[in-house]
Motif scaffolding. Structure first.
Motif, short mmCIF file in Angstrom:
data_model
loop_
_atom_site.label_atom_id
_atom_site.label_comp_id
_atom_site.label_asym_id
_atom_site.label_seq_id
_atom_site.Cartn_x
_atom_site.Cartn_y
_atom_site.Cartn_z
N VAL B 227 39.72 11.28 -9.03
CA VAL B 227 38.78 10.95 -7.96
C VAL B 227 39.38 11.37 -6.61
N THR B 228 38.64 12.20 -5.89
CA THR B 228 39.09 12.63 -4.56
C THR B 228 37.95 12.42 -3.57
N SER B 229 38.27 12.53 -2.29
CA SER B 229 37.22 12.40 -1.28
C SER B 229 36.17 13.50 -1.47
N GLU B 230 36.62 14.63 -1.95
CA GLU B 230 35.73 15.77 -2.20
C GLU B 230 34.68 15.41 -3.27
N LYS B 231 35.14 14.72 -4.33
CA LYS B 231 34.20 14.30 -5.40
C LYS B 231 33.20 13.29 -4.85
N VAL B 232 33.67 12.41 -3.97
CA VAL B 232 32.77 11.42 -3.38
C VAL B 232 31.72 12.13 -2.52
N PHE B 233 32.17 13.15 -1.81
CA PHE B 233 31.26 13.95 -0.97
C PHE B 233 30.20 14.63 -1.84
N ARG B 278 33.89 16.95 6.90
CA ARG B 278 32.85 17.77 6.26
C ARG B 278 31.65 16.91 5.84
N ALA B 279 31.91 15.62 5.59
CA ALA B 279 30.82 14.71 5.18
C ALA B 279 30.07 14.15 6.40
N PHE B 282 26.86 12.26 6.48
CA PHE B 282 26.83 11.00 5.73
C PHE B 282 27.51 9.84 6.46
N PHE B 283 28.29 10.16 7.52
CA PHE B 283 28.96 9.04 8.20
C PHE B 283 28.62 8.92 9.69
N ILE B 284 28.17 10.01 10.31
CA ILE B 284 28.11 10.00 11.78
C ILE B 284 27.06 9.02 12.33
N LYS B 285 25.98 8.80 11.56
CA LYS B 285 24.94 7.88 12.03
C LYS B 285 25.52 6.47 12.19
#
Lengths: 329, 329
Positions: B227-233, B278-279, B282-285
């Motif tokens: 599991v990596t941050s990339e997979k979560v993305f 890069r995500a 999904f987070f900036i809001k």
């Protein structure tokens, strides 16, 4: 002649324009206070009235205290809030709402012939402590005042940090606990809700509600509305565990705030003053404990955390220093 | 002739000395990248070996890429950790332990005849974005990199903030939640445990443990260790609610960190980059929501929060810029 020369020296005027009183000092360019005066201010008055009163008092003092025997180099004013440094205008004046938007520098300059500099009060505190107080000799330090609120002044390479709009170093509104108590700013868990006189009072009321604040309540004459941070301090000094616990909590949260300040600014020194810092012995151990536990290795051993030295005079000293600096000294 | 003049211009070399790879760029004094090279680095090697390899690669590149056709103005290196700026020595090198205490500037200067400047990598990122990226034209801004950790570079009046010991702007170790998860630094609830690739992975593992991370686990081939941050993305992009919730949480905590940065520095702009950015969508809001809710009026409407523009090149650009600045340009 030498004696007379000293008496007829050049002087600065430093003004600490607080929310309920105004302090005015006549100060030498080496930071010695020659004279101090103080008068009460009603912060509910309009801005015009407040500044007119200041000008009138200032003129009196200049006539009485300076007259022909001294040369006035310049005047500096320290005041709470955000200042448009270019225009000398109050952008935000939390303690004296009547000064919101007031072009204070121009108003005074039209009435008193002297160079005039304005600075945020917490910045003035920090500069005063740097000039002749606990941060003397340091070029990278932070001044933090624990008063009704928590203020900060940050000096980097010898210069105060203003930020892009004069709103930097709002140390009191760092979020310390995102789900903490409501703050006057609208946020939650700001440093100010823990490490100020207001925060101490809040914690005392909570303790009373939980049935733990008997000694504190007694010192307030049994009246919840008379509970002040001063009463909590008295209780702590008398050995009351509940009051001591409150200062311990305050110290712990202050420590978390200092960890952030250390991580962001890497200062040589942090100087802590303001009326709530009188309880120093009751909170500083918890503060230093948190710093040693949480701040990054390499910074935590090296930063010096000290108590302010100039007391109530830091503000007038800092204001005078700002005036001196603005003259290119 | 004009064409030839351009080709035979003066150039800078910018080096991004990362924990697992080294990027080297040949860059014009106007910030245009002419050539890039990259090689893998084994961070477990000794410091001497790492720097010898760098020197050898650098000599090759200088010979091949610059030769007699260009004039080398100077070399800049960006590297993670705390740097003794006066001595050009690594005080703390978290990603490449072998460089702890290494006098990197002197070592290289003895072997390559060129002015040499060293800067912290997050500072280099911020300066690169300020030179030709998202903060171009701004004199008061903060650069924040969301990578394996969270780094920060803070520019005040056009100058990078180093602090008294080169350890300032450790944005990633602001305490966001005093009782939050453990951080690599030994603290708890630092921004880094929420807003980095490591933090995203941690939150994903927690979701999997709670039985909510099925889609994420599937994308990691059913293996928790993959599991990596990339997979979560990837999962978030495919519409997985659990993954989206993780980025929402990350964004919220990032927002709390930005509130502190805004209150302390009052920047015009905050530039956010790094691989975990890069995500963004999904987070900036959530981030902006927290800033608008928590930051002080007068600052929150005026600060601009933008995405970095230079991608992986910010580091080499910033390093080249540091070199240019150190030459007095």
């Amino acid at each position: 002649m030498r004696f007379r020369g000293l008496m007829m020296g050049r002087v600065l005027v430093g003004i600490d324009l607080g929310g309920t009183n105004v302090r005015i000092g006549i100060i030498t360019p080496t930071g010695r206070i020659l004279k101090k005066e103080e008068y009460a201010l009603d912060p509910s008055q309009g801005g015009l009235k407040i500044v007119e009163e200041l000008v009138s008092n200032l003129k009196n003092i200049l006539r009485k205290r300076i007259g022909r025997s001294n040369q006035l180099l310049g005047i500096g004013i320290g005041i709470a809030g955000a200042i448009d440094m270019k225009r000398g205008r109050m952008v935000l004046s939390p303690n004296i709402p009547g000064l919101n938007g007031f072009g204070i520098r121009e108003f005074i300059k039209k009435r008193i012939s002297s160079p005039l500099a304005i600075e945020n009060d917490a910045n003035a505190f920090a500069l005063g402590e740097g000039w002749v107080g606990a941060a003397k000799g340091s070029n990278d330090y932070c001044g933090i005042t624990l008063g009704t609120g928590v203020g900060g002044g940050i000096v980097i390479n010898g210069e105060i940090l203003h930020g892009s709009r004069g709103m930097a170093s709002e140390v009191g509104h760092m979020v310390i606990d995102p789900e903490g108590p409501l703050c006057g700013c609208g946020g939650k868990g700001c440093l100010e809700v823990y490490a100020s006189a207001t925060g101490i009072r809040r914690m005392a009321l909570e303790a009373i509600e939980k049935g733990e604040g008997g000694e504190i309540l007694k010192r307030a004459g049994g009246k919840v509305e008379e509970v002040t941070s001063e009463k909590v301090f008295e209780a702590a000094r008398s050995g009351d565990k509940a009051a001591q616990k409150i200062f311990n909590e305050m110290g712990r949260f202050l420590g978390l705030g200092l960890v952030n300040v250390i991580h962001l600014f890497d200062p040589e020194k942090i100087v802590i003053g303001g009326k709530a810092s009188r309880a120093w012995d009751f909170f500083i151990k918890a503060t230093l404990g948190v710093v040693m536990e949480r701040a990054i290795e390499g910074s935590r051993e090296k930063v010096t955390i000290v108590r302010a030295k100039c007391g109530d005079d830091a503000g007038i000293l800092g204001a005078a220093y700002v005036s001196l600096k603005s003259l290119g000294h």
